[in-house]
Design a protein around this motif. Structure first.
Motif, PDB file in Angstrom:
ATOM      1  N   THR A   1      67.169 127.479  82.133  1.00 36.71           N
ATOM      2  CA  THR A   1      66.292 126.572  81.769  1.00 36.71           C
ATOM      3  C   THR A   1      65.514 126.407  83.135  1.00 36.71           C
ATOM      4  N   SER A   2      65.936 126.367  84.292  1.00 31.36           N
ATOM      5  CA  SER A   2      65.322 126.281  85.724  1.00 31.36           C
ATOM      6  C   SER A   2      64.166 127.407  85.690  1.00 31.36           C
ATOM      7  N   LEU A   3      64.369 128.443  85.228  1.00 31.11           N
ATOM      8  CA  LEU A   3      63.167 129.373  85.306  1.00 31.11           C
ATOM      9  C   LEU A   3      62.184 129.285  84.234  1.00 31.11           C
ATOM     10  N   LEU A   4      62.257 128.432  83.119  1.00 30.17           N
ATOM     11  CA  LEU A   4      61.608 127.971  82.293  1.00 30.17           C
ATOM     12  C   LEU A   4      60.876 126.697  82.709  1.00 30.17           C
ATOM     13  N   GLU A   5      61.685 125.918  83.185  1.00 25.76           N
ATOM     14  CA  GLU A   5      60.693 124.692  84.143  1.00 25.76           C
ATOM     15  C   GLU A   5      59.766 125.467  85.157  1.00 25.76           C
ATOM     16  N   GLU A   6      60.272 126.496  85.969  1.00 23.81           N
ATOM     17  CA  GLU A   6      59.140 126.861  86.784  1.00 23.81           C
ATOM     18  C   GLU A   6      57.902 127.427  86.389  1.00 23.81           C
ATOM     19  N   VAL A   7      58.177 128.300  85.052  1.00 23.59           N
ATOM     20  CA  VAL A   7      56.997 128.853  84.763  1.00 23.59           C
ATOM     21  C   VAL A   7      56.101 127.720  83.815  1.00 23.59           C
ATOM     22  N   LEU A   8      56.991 126.707  83.228  1.00 22.60           N
ATOM     23  CA  LEU A   8      56.138 125.499  82.773  1.00 22.60           C
ATOM     24  C   LEU A   8      55.166 124.789  83.747  1.00 22.60           C
ATOM     25  N   GLY A   9      55.922 124.574  84.912  1.00 22.06           N
ATOM     26  CA  GLY A   9      55.071 124.037  85.976  1.00 22.06           C
ATOM     27  C   GLY A   9      53.911 124.651  86.602  1.00 22.06           C
ATOM     28  N   TYR A  10      53.928 126.042  86.401  1.00 20.74           N
ATOM     29  CA  TYR A  10      52.801 126.750  86.641  1.00 20.74           C
ATOM     30  C   TYR A  10      51.652 126.615  85.443  1.00 20.74           C
ATOM     31  N   THR A  11      52.167 126.985  84.442  1.00 23.86           N
ATOM     32  CA  THR A  11      51.180 126.777  83.322  1.00 23.86           C
ATOM     33  C   THR A  11      50.425 125.529  83.304  1.00 23.86           C
ATOM     34  N   ILE A  12      51.161 124.508  83.363  1.00 23.40           N
ATOM     35  CA  ILE A  12      50.553 123.284  83.443  1.00 23.40           C
ATOM     36  C   ILE A  12      49.411 122.938  84.662  1.00 23.40           C
ATOM     37  N   GLU A  13      49.784 123.395  85.872  1.00 27.33           N
ATOM     38  CA  GLU A  13      49.031 123.727  86.841  1.00 27.33           C
ATOM     39  C   GLU A  13      47.503 124.268  86.377  1.00 27.33           C
ATOM     40  N   PHE A  14      47.853 125.558  85.993  1.00 28.07           N
ATOM     41  CA  PHE A  14      46.734 126.340  85.633  1.00 28.07           C
ATOM     42  C   PHE A  14      45.823 125.497  84.478  1.00 28.07           C
ATOM     43  N   ARG A  15      46.342 125.100  83.594  1.00 26.76           N
ATOM     44  CA  ARG A  15      45.695 124.315  82.421  1.00 26.76           C
ATOM     45  C   ARG A  15      45.009 123.174  82.801  1.00 26.76           C
ATOM     46  N   ASP A  16      45.669 122.257  83.749  1.00 24.19           N
ATOM     47  CA  ASP A  16      45.195 121.108  84.398  1.00 24.19           C
ATOM     48  C   ASP A  16      43.796 121.648  85.117  1.00 24.19           C
ATOM     49  N   THR A  17      43.936 122.692  85.826  1.00 29.11           N
ATOM     50  CA  THR A  17      42.919 123.172  86.606  1.00 29.11           C
ATOM     51  C   THR A  17      41.616 123.577  85.811  1.00 29.11           C
ATOM     52  N   TRP A  18      41.964 124.362  84.680  1.00 28.23           N
ATOM     53  CA  TRP A  18      40.987 124.886  83.844  1.00 28.23           C
ATOM     54  C   TRP A  18      40.319 123.727  83.063  1.00 28.23           C
ATOM     55  N   LYS A  19      40.980 122.885  82.750  1.00 29.36           N
ATOM     56  CA  LYS A  19      40.475 121.577  82.230  1.00 29.36           C
ATOM     57  C   LYS A  19      39.384 120.965  83.008  1.00 29.36           C
ATOM     58  N   GLN A  20      39.804 120.884  84.364  1.00 24.10           N
ATOM     59  CA  GLN A  20      38.683 120.213  85.215  1.00 24.10           C
ATOM     60  C   GLN A  20      37.491 121.321  85.507  1.00 24.10           C
ATOM     61  N   VAL A  21      37.740 122.598  85.149  1.00 22.41           N
ATOM     62  CA  VAL A  21      36.730 123.458  85.554  1.00 22.41           C
ATOM     63  C   VAL A  21      35.527 123.161  84.082  1.00 22.41           C
ATOM     64  N   ILE A  22      36.124 122.946  82.931  1.00 20.95           N
ATOM     65  CA  ILE A  22      35.501 122.660  81.849  1.00 20.95           C
ATOM     66  C   ILE A  22      34.572 121.488  82.064  1.00 20.95           C
ATOM     67  N   LEU A  23      35.378 120.441  82.599  1.00 24.06           N
ATOM     68  CA  LEU A  23      34.551 118.903  82.617  1.00 24.06           C
ATOM     69  C   LEU A  23      33.521 119.049  83.865  1.00 24.06           C
TER      70      LEU A  23
END
Length: 133
Positions: free
Chosen positions: A98-120
């Motif tokens: 699960t810790s590896l899944l949590e790590e990838v989840l964290g990166y994916t959320i960061e990418f998503r949030d950054t991408w959302k900011q770019v769109i805005l």
């Protein structure tokens, strides 16, 4: 039309009318959803479902990799991160970690949030330019 069919029609229309930026955002959101579900599956010891959801997340990351434009400098920085995320998903699947899944989840959320900011920011600029025309 049943509510389920209406929902599916709405989702299909949203995908069909989305811009490239919005599609990328949808990919990140889908990846987050599948990783979270894989974590729940792992907690419930539902290994078959965990495997399926991790594979879905991997396919999304592979799609994100394919869409990178090598002419844009930041793409060259994203590629190794996506490769690392794919590797960690594979390891998480093999080791039921699960810790590896949590790590990838964290990166994916960061990418998503950054991408959302770019769109805005892009929308704000487009609106400002359109308002002054």
């Amino acid at each position: 039309m049943s509510p389920n069919k209406q929902h599916q029609a709405y989702k299909n229309n949203a995908v069909n009318t989305a811009s490239g930026a919005e599609l990328t955002l949808m990919l990140y959101n889908g990846c987050i959803k599948f990783i979270k579900q894989a974590m729940k599956d792992l907690d419930c010891k539902n290994y078959e479902a965990k495997n399926t959801n991790i594979q879905k997340a991997q396919k999304i990351i592979q799609e994100l990799m394919i869409t990178l434009d090598p002419k844009i400098e930041i793409s060259n920085q994203f590629l190794p991160l996506y490769e690392y995320m794919l590797f960690q998903l594979k390891e998480a699947n093999i080791k039921n970690d699960t810790s590896l899944l949590e790590e990838v989840l964290g990166y994916t959320i960061e990418f998503r949030d950054t991408w959302k900011q770019v769109i805005l920011e892009t929308r704000k600029k487009q609106y400002a330019q359109g308002a002054h025309v």
